[in-house]
Design an enzyme around this catalytic site. Structure first.
Site, mmCIF file in Angstrom:
data_model
loop_
_atom_site.group_PDB
_atom_site.id
_atom_site.type_symbol
_atom_site.label_atom_id
_atom_site.label_comp_id
_atom_site.label_asym_id
_atom_site.label_seq_id
_atom_site.Cartn_x
_atom_site.Cartn_y
_atom_site.Cartn_z
ATOM 1 N N SER A 141 0.756 -1.425 0.010
ATOM 2 C CA SER A 141 0.082 -0.023 -0.016
ATOM 3 C C SER A 141 0.791 1.155 -0.014
ATOM 4 C CB SER A 141 -0.817 -0.061 1.365
ATOM 5 O OG SER A 141 -1.570 1.143 1.567
ATOM 6 N N TYR B 209 -2.150 5.870 -5.065
ATOM 7 C CA TYR B 209 -2.900 6.801 -5.201
ATOM 8 C C TYR B 209 -2.733 7.889 -5.925
ATOM 9 C CZ TYR B 209 -5.472 4.632 -1.316
ATOM 10 O OH TYR B 209 -6.412 3.723 -0.194
ATOM 11 N N THR C 194 -5.476 2.815 -7.312
ATOM 12 C CA THR C 194 -6.933 2.775 -6.631
ATOM 13 C C THR C 194 -7.763 3.715 -7.620
ATOM 14 O OG1 THR C 194 -6.055 2.082 -4.729
ATOM 15 C CG2 THR C 194 -8.138 3.421 -4.551
#
Ligand code: GLV
Length: 450
Positions: free
Chosen positions: A179, A206, A232
């Site tokens: 992540s 992101y 994402t």
């Protein structure tokens, strides 16, 4: 592997408790408001781990004092969940476990799997099951169709956090997707010898308002050896997770969003922020459209996977934008409550991509807790599933070893499900083995004769 006639009575009782039930979301929200049934089926929503706050472990503020457990008694993902719930602080557990609003999609992500029935075929040679899967036109492969989903802030679960998860993934020969919101720098995760030598890592991204900073992240990921970018696409804002508001969620002292520190500092945000929402509001670019993938395409040669696609229309857009893959995902039900469950969304998406001869690989996440769930996802067109929370539960219970055990459980359950269904290789998975909700065996049989 874990079953057998000589099991003790205690183990039998334990496994009976774990028989999965339809999860009913109660109208009034009470801790632990999660779709994953509490350890006994009697009063799930009133379960409270004993002396939660009294058991805080002094040297590691994220963990409660561990009870001695016999790892052999942890037979399935739900066992790991129960144990993790008793181990983690409320701040951490609720952050990982919760979904948005009334958590209806959270429950449905799991419940819909139970509504799909298997139609096993018998007398098929299942003496060897090929669980391997190859991805992106045979450029990557995994030993079994389970990939580790990107989950944020893993050092809240265990001091080794993302480092441990990456080692576990590499040792089981599968992929970990790291992540952006990791509590360990991306270079440190991938540069561990065990991972650098044998691992395959993807990087979740992101796209931030600060494109220069986003570009730096992409370049760092590519330079350090990550093999795909998982963008994402479903989070212009964070969803409404009420338990985080109640807990005033904050990243515990000593932990930071390690990849974003420069950006956080530049934008005047503190590292002990309850400011995840704040960060998202200020930094995530809510004006993004599919065309922004062209910008990303221009700055990287890595395959791009769009994570958060839930409709056939968007799957086709991802294909048209040259994505190598999509993750059919509702962000672990953490964004838009009452959004369709992922496994319910999957068949139309597979159909849509097949009808345009797309080579885009389809992955699915959300609610996968059993080998039979993995099998159903593959039969509906997924190449592999991504699992997030089960990995966090393994990590919380026993670090790297706990993650390995959870992955091994899923792998063995998947193998057994294949054998008992008459499927001897992942490429043999098909809709023929499924009865979808609302269908009947008779109708399916008659349709096959048309
Ligand atoms: C981050 O992606 C989150 O869902 O909290």
């Amino acid at each position: 592997m874990y079953g057998g006639g000589s099991q003790s009575r205690a183990r039998d009782q334990k496994s009976k408790k774990n028989v999965r039930k339809q999860v009913v979301t109660p109208p009034v929200k009470r801790f632990p408001m999660t779709n994953e049934a509490a350890p006994t089926s009697t009063k799930p929503s009133s379960f409270v781990p004993p002396n939660r706050d009294a058991l805080l472990n002094a040297h590691h503020p994220n963990m409660r004092k561990k009870k001695e457990i016999d790892p052999k008694m942890l037979l399935n993902v739900q066992d790991y969940h129960n144990q993790a719930r008793a181990t983690l602080t409320r701040n951490a557990y609720d952050y990982y476990a919760s979904g948005a609003d009334d958590q209806l999609t959270l429950a449905e992500n799991q419940n819909y799997y139970a509504k799909i029935k298997l139609l096993p075929k018998v007398f098929i040679d299942v003496s060897n099951i090929n669980t391997k899967v190859s991805l992106f036109n045979n450029t990557q492969s995994i030993d079994f169709p389970v990939i580790i989903a990107p989950t944020a802030m893993q050092r809240m679960a265990h001091a080794d956090g993302e480092l441990a998860t990456a080692r576990a993934a590499a040792s089981l020969k599968t992929i970990m997707c790291t992540s952006t919101l990791s509590t360990t720098k991306l270079e440190e995760i991938i540069n561990q010898p065990e991972v650098a030598d044998t691992g395959c890592m993807w990087y979740q991204l992101y796209i931030l308002k600060d494109r220069d900073f986003t570009k730096t992240l992409v370049q760092r990921a590519e330079a350090s050896g990550f093999k795909a970018l998982v963008v994402t696409v479903d989070a212009p804002r964070l969803g409404n997770r009420e338990s985080d508001h109640r807990n005033k969620f904050s990243l515990p002292d000593g932990l930071s969003l390690a990849n974003l520190m420069d950006d956080l500092k530049k934008n005047g945000e503190g590292q002990t922020t309850s400011a995840l929402n704040h960060y998202f509001k200020n930094q995530i670019d809510a004006s993004l459209t599919w065309d922004d993938l062209d910008w990303l395409r221009g700055i990287t040669s890595l395959p791009i996977i769009a994570k958060g696609v839930i409709t056939p229309e968007d799957a086709i857009k991802a294909h048209e934008k040259g994505c190598a893959g999509i993750v059919v995902s509702n962000h672990g039900a953490r964004q838009l409550d009452t959004a369709i469950s992922t496994i319910e969304a999957l068949p139309a998406i597979s159909h849509a991509l097949k009808s345009i001869n797309s080579t885009c690989d389809i992955f699915v996440d959300g609610g996968i807790r059993r080998g039979t769930d993995i099998l159903k996802a593959l039969c509906l067109g997924a190449k592999a599933v991504l699992v997030g929370r089960p990995v966090l539960w393994g990590l919380a219970v026993n670090g790297e070893q706990g993650v390995k055990e959870v992955l091994t459980i899923l792998k063995k359950e998947f193998e057994l499900a294949c054998m008992l269904c008459g499927i001897n290789g992942t490429e043999k998975c098909s809709n023929d083995f499924l009865l979808m909700p609302g269908d009947t065996v008779m109708d399916k049989w008659l349709r096959s004769k048309l």
